[in-house]
Scaffold this motif. Structure first.
Motif, PDB file in Angstrom:
ATOM      1  N   ASP A  62      71.510  12.436  23.565  1.00  0.00           N
ATOM      2  CA  ASP A  62      71.303  10.896  23.436  1.00  0.00           C
ATOM      3  C   ASP A  62      70.446  10.687  22.232  1.00  0.00           C
ATOM      4  OD1 ASP A  62      71.218   9.000  25.414  1.00  0.00           O
ATOM      5  OD2 ASP A  62      69.398   9.515  26.534  1.00  0.00           O
ATOM      6  N   VAL A  63      70.946   9.917  21.978  1.00  0.00           N
ATOM      7  CA  VAL A  63      70.255   9.131  20.681  1.00  0.00           C
ATOM      8  C   VAL A  63      69.727   7.554  21.317  1.00  0.00           C
ATOM      9  CG1 VAL A  63      70.380   7.650  18.627  1.00  0.00           C
ATOM     10  CG2 VAL A  63      71.512   9.490  18.920  1.00  0.00           C
ATOM     11  N   LYS A  64      68.476   7.400  21.327  1.00  0.00           N
ATOM     12  CA  LYS A  64      67.921   5.920  22.069  1.00  0.00           C
ATOM     13  C   LYS A  64      68.298   4.448  21.302  1.00  0.00           C
ATOM     14  CE  LYS A  64      66.326   7.943  25.360  1.00  0.00           C
ATOM     15  NZ  LYS A  64      65.988   7.913  26.331  1.00  0.00           N
ATOM     16  N   GLU A  65      68.428   3.843  19.705  1.00  0.00           N
ATOM     17  CA  GLU A  65      68.326   2.905  19.064  1.00  0.00           C
ATOM     18  C   GLU A  65      69.287   3.367  17.802  1.00  0.00           C
ATOM     19  OE1 GLU A  65      68.312  -1.108  19.062  1.00  0.00           O
ATOM     20  OE2 GLU A  65      68.202   0.253  21.088  1.00  0.00           O
ATOM     21  N   LEU A  66      70.727   2.615  17.275  1.00  0.00           N
ATOM     22  CA  LEU A  66      70.634   2.888  15.980  1.00  0.00           C
ATOM     23  C   LEU A  66      70.536   1.834  15.388  1.00  0.00           C
ATOM     24  CD1 LEU A  66      74.189   4.770  17.013  1.00  0.00           C
ATOM     25  CD2 LEU A  66      72.502   5.897  16.426  1.00  0.00           C
ATOM     26  N   PRO A  67      70.294   2.354  13.773  1.00  0.00           N
ATOM     27  CA  PRO A  67      69.890   0.914  13.318  1.00  0.00           C
ATOM     28  C   PRO A  67      71.392   0.074  13.193  1.00  0.00           C
ATOM     29  CG  PRO A  67      69.813   2.948  11.762  1.00  0.00           C
ATOM     30  CD  PRO A  67      70.252   3.476  13.623  1.00  0.00           C
ATOM     31  N   SER A  68      70.751  -0.796  13.002  1.00  0.00           N
ATOM     32  CA  SER A  68      71.957  -2.044  12.720  1.00  0.00           C
ATOM     33  C   SER A  68      73.146  -1.838  12.000  1.00  0.00           C
ATOM     34  CB  SER A  68      71.214  -3.251  12.601  1.00  0.00           C
ATOM     35  OG  SER A  68      70.678  -3.283  13.424  1.00  0.00           O
ATOM     36  N   ALA A  69      74.469  -2.204  12.048  1.00  0.00           N
ATOM     37  CA  ALA A  69      75.613  -2.510  11.234  1.00  0.00           C
ATOM     38  C   ALA A  69      74.906  -3.391  10.365  1.00  0.00           C
ATOM     39  CB  ALA A  69      76.614  -3.309  12.228  1.00  0.00           C
ATOM     40  N   LYS A  70      76.040  -3.071   9.218  1.00  0.00           N
ATOM     41  CA  LYS A  70      75.969  -3.814   7.962  1.00  0.00           C
ATOM     42  C   LYS A  70      77.488  -3.964   7.223  1.00  0.00           C
ATOM     43  CE  LYS A  70      72.212  -1.675   6.366  1.00  0.00           C
ATOM     44  NZ  LYS A  70      71.022  -0.906   5.247  1.00  0.00           N
ATOM     45  N   ILE A  71      77.702  -4.823   7.195  1.00  0.00           N
ATOM     46  CA  ILE A  71      79.035  -5.606   6.909  1.00  0.00           C
ATOM     47  C   ILE A  71      78.903  -6.405   5.289  1.00  0.00           C
ATOM     48  CG2 ILE A  71      81.232  -7.127   7.625  1.00  0.00           C
ATOM     49  CD1 ILE A  71      80.290  -5.152  10.151  1.00  0.00           C
ATOM     50  N   GLY A  72      79.642  -5.847   4.448  1.00  0.00           N
ATOM     51  CA  GLY A  72      79.903  -6.304   3.168  1.00  0.00           C
ATOM     52  C   GLY A  72      80.362  -7.408   3.189  1.00  0.00           C
ATOM     53  N   SER A  73      80.941  -8.409   2.164  1.00  0.00           N
ATOM     54  CA  SER A  73      81.199  -9.616   1.804  1.00  0.00           C
ATOM     55  C   SER A  73      82.703  -9.904   1.238  1.00  0.00           C
ATOM     56  CB  SER A  73      80.552 -10.649   0.385  1.00  0.00           C
ATOM     57  OG  SER A  73      79.880 -10.174   0.936  1.00  0.00           O
ATOM     58  N   TYR A  84      80.326  -0.683  15.981  1.00  0.00           N
ATOM     59  CA  TYR A  84      79.214  -0.060  16.076  1.00  0.00           C
ATOM     60  C   TYR A  84      78.436  -0.345  15.438  1.00  0.00           C
ATOM     61  CZ  TYR A  84      81.274   1.376  20.857  1.00  0.00           C
ATOM     62  OH  TYR A  84      82.208   1.773  21.618  1.00  0.00           O
ATOM     63  N   ALA A  85      76.679   0.129  16.195  1.00  0.00           N
ATOM     64  CA  ALA A  85      75.840   0.267  15.768  1.00  0.00           C
ATOM     65  C   ALA A  85      75.690   1.183  14.266  1.00  0.00           C
ATOM     66  CB  ALA A  85      74.347   0.341  16.494  1.00  0.00           C
ATOM     67  N   ASN A  86      75.337   1.430  13.153  1.00  0.00           N
ATOM     68  CA  ASN A  86      74.828   2.010  12.564  1.00  0.00           C
ATOM     69  C   ASN A  86      76.243   2.425  11.445  1.00  0.00           C
ATOM     70  OD1 ASN A  86      73.107   3.273  10.172  1.00  0.00           O
ATOM     71  ND2 ASN A  86      73.558   5.314  11.641  1.00  0.00           N
ATOM     72  N   CYS A  87      77.225   0.928  11.659  1.00  0.00           N
ATOM     73  CA  CYS A  87      78.026   1.091  10.765  1.00  0.00           C
ATOM     74  C   CYS A  87      78.067   0.592  10.174  1.00  0.00           C
ATOM     75  CB  CYS A  87      79.669   0.853  11.235  1.00  0.00           C
ATOM     76  SG  CYS A  87      80.262   1.538  12.688  1.00  0.00           S
ATOM     77  N   LYS A  88      78.723   1.058   8.612  1.00  0.00           N
ATOM     78  CA  LYS A  88      78.898   0.441   7.056  1.00  0.00           C
ATOM     79  C   LYS A  88      80.067   0.083   6.011  1.00  0.00           C
ATOM     80  CE  LYS A  88      74.697   2.486   6.069  1.00  0.00           C
ATOM     81  NZ  LYS A  88      73.189   3.312   4.364  1.00  0.00           N
ATOM     82  N   ILE A  89      80.287  -1.231   6.626  1.00  0.00           N
ATOM     83  CA  ILE A  89      81.937  -1.343   6.298  1.00  0.00           C
ATOM     84  C   ILE A  89      81.772  -2.046   4.313  1.00  0.00           C
ATOM     85  CG2 ILE A  89      83.911  -3.133   6.565  1.00  0.00           C
ATOM     86  CD1 ILE A  89      82.974  -1.352   8.833  1.00  0.00           C
ATOM     87  N   ALA A  90      82.130  -1.684   3.574  1.00  0.00           N
ATOM     88  CA  ALA A  90      81.823  -2.182   2.394  1.00  0.00           C
ATOM     89  C   ALA A  90      82.680  -3.760   2.383  1.00  0.00           C
ATOM     90  CB  ALA A  90      82.534  -1.303   1.465  1.00  0.00           C
ATOM     91  N   ASP A  91      82.413  -4.482   1.316  1.00  0.00           N
ATOM     92  CA  ASP A  91      83.311  -5.217   0.938  1.00  0.00           C
ATOM     93  C   ASP A  91      84.536  -5.066   0.666  1.00  0.00           C
ATOM     94  OD1 ASP A  91      81.085  -6.196   0.191  1.00  0.00           O
ATOM     95  OD2 ASP A  91      80.785  -6.087  -1.636  1.00  0.00           O
ATOM     96  N   ASN A  92      85.226  -6.695   1.370  1.00  0.00           N
ATOM     97  CA  ASN A  92      86.665  -6.902   1.407  1.00  0.00           C
ATOM     98  C   ASN A  92      87.598  -5.494   2.104  1.00  0.00           C
ATOM     99  OD1 ASN A  92      87.142  -8.985  -1.170  1.00  0.00           O
ATOM    100  ND2 ASN A  92      86.184  -7.159  -2.193  1.00  0.00           N
ATOM    101  N   VAL A  93      87.279  -5.162   2.863  1.00  0.00           N
ATOM    102  CA  VAL A  93      87.703  -4.328   4.009  1.00  0.00           C
ATOM    103  C   VAL A  93      88.499  -5.440   5.075  1.00  0.00           C
ATOM    104  CG1 VAL A  93      87.377  -3.140   5.838  1.00  0.00           C
ATOM    105  CG2 VAL A  93      85.920  -2.395   3.841  1.00  0.00           C
ATOM    106  N   PHE A  94      89.302  -5.739   5.511  1.00  0.00           N
ATOM    107  CA  PHE A  94      89.829  -5.961   6.908  1.00  0.00           C
ATOM    108  C   PHE A  94      89.905  -5.046   8.288  1.00  0.00           C
ATOM    109  CE2 PHE A  94      93.692  -7.002   9.212  1.00  0.00           C
ATOM    110  CZ  PHE A  94      93.864  -8.412   9.060  1.00  0.00           C
ATOM    111  N   VAL A  95      89.139  -5.210   9.171  1.00  0.00           N
ATOM    112  CA  VAL A  95      89.503  -4.989  10.226  1.00  0.00           C
ATOM    113  C   VAL A  95      90.131  -5.718  10.979  1.00  0.00           C
ATOM    114  CG1 VAL A  95      88.541  -4.141  12.454  1.00  0.00           C
ATOM    115  CG2 VAL A  95      87.305  -3.830  10.034  1.00  0.00           C
TER     116      VAL A  95
END
Length: 238
Positions: A62-73, A84-95
């Motif tokens: 059980d993890v109480k609170e994860l760091p925030s998500a980071k979305i690139g340019s 979700y939280a603690n995701c790191k999405i680099a630049d120019n990614v398409f989801v």
């Protein structure tokens, strides 16, 4: 810090930061502390920075609170996608629409995550990968650069299929090294490694590691031949 163009019924929690020229569609939720770069498009009903919810019967800690998500340019987040939280999405990614990217996932630049793709927790996806519609990347997997995963591919990480306490410290995702390719409807069993430019034919079941520049076919998958020279990553233009 920029001021985004915001649609209707949008919820932006505290300490969210935006770069320049961000566009947010209708009914979007962005959770506390999320960082969003320049020229990002977030389409209707997307959810960014969601904290994971643990089932009562889950064996995960059980993890109480994860760091925030980071979305690139230069990133696009499609309709009803969840990052979700603690995701790191680099630049120019398409989801694409309806995709899910779970907690503690890293996605490299210029990668395409197709419609309905699920990337489970604690995965690494390299740059310029292409994950096509409805493929499933199991937890604890690692994909190198220029990896191709066709529609409806399934990867797995539990040889015990949810039985026996022995499995608790033995979960192991799959590894697909740079240039690896997996055809439609293939299944990759837990812990298997697809080496550089290894290729899995459609509907195959991979129960052994795939050697570098080998094409494997069947159930269980066996080497048919080497990947043709003109298909190897090093021989591609651009």
């Amino acid at each position: 810090m920029g001021s985004p163009i915001v649609g209707n019924n949008v919820i932006i929690e505290e300490n969210v930061t935006f770069g320049k020229n961000v566009t947010i569609g209708n009914n979007v939720t962005i959770y506390t502390g999320t960082e969003i770069g320049n020229n990002v498009v977030i389409q209707d009903n997307a959810v960014i920075g969601k904290q994971p919810t643990r089932a009562k019967a889950s064996i995960l800690p059980d993890v109480k609170e994860l760091p925030s998500a980071k979305i690139g340019s230069q990133v696009t987040i499609g309709t009803s996608a969840i990052v979700y939280a603690n995701c790191k999405i680099a630049d120019n990614v398409f989801v694409a629409d309806l995709a899910t990217v779970r907690e503690r996932v890293k996605v490299g630049e210029y990668t395409i995550i197709g419609r309905g793709v699920a990337i489970e927790n604690d995965c690494i996806v390299g740059k310029r990968c292409k994950l096509e519609t409805n493929c499933y990347i199991t937890a604890y997997s690692e994909l190198g650069d220029y990896v191709f995963v066709a529609p409806c591919v399934v990867t797995t990480n539990d040889n015990y299929m949810a039985r026996s306490k022995e499995r608790y410290d033995k979960f192991k995702g799959v590894t697909v090294k740079t240039g690896g390719r997996i055809g439609a409807n293939a299944t990759i069993l837990p812990g298997k490694v697809i080496q550089e430019d290894g290729t899995v034919a459609a509907a195959s079941v991979v129960s052994k590691d795939v050697l570098r520049e080998s094409l494997v076919v069947g159930t269980p998958a066996k080497e048919l031949r080497k990947v043709p020279e003109n298909q190897l990553l090093r021989n591609q233009e651009g």
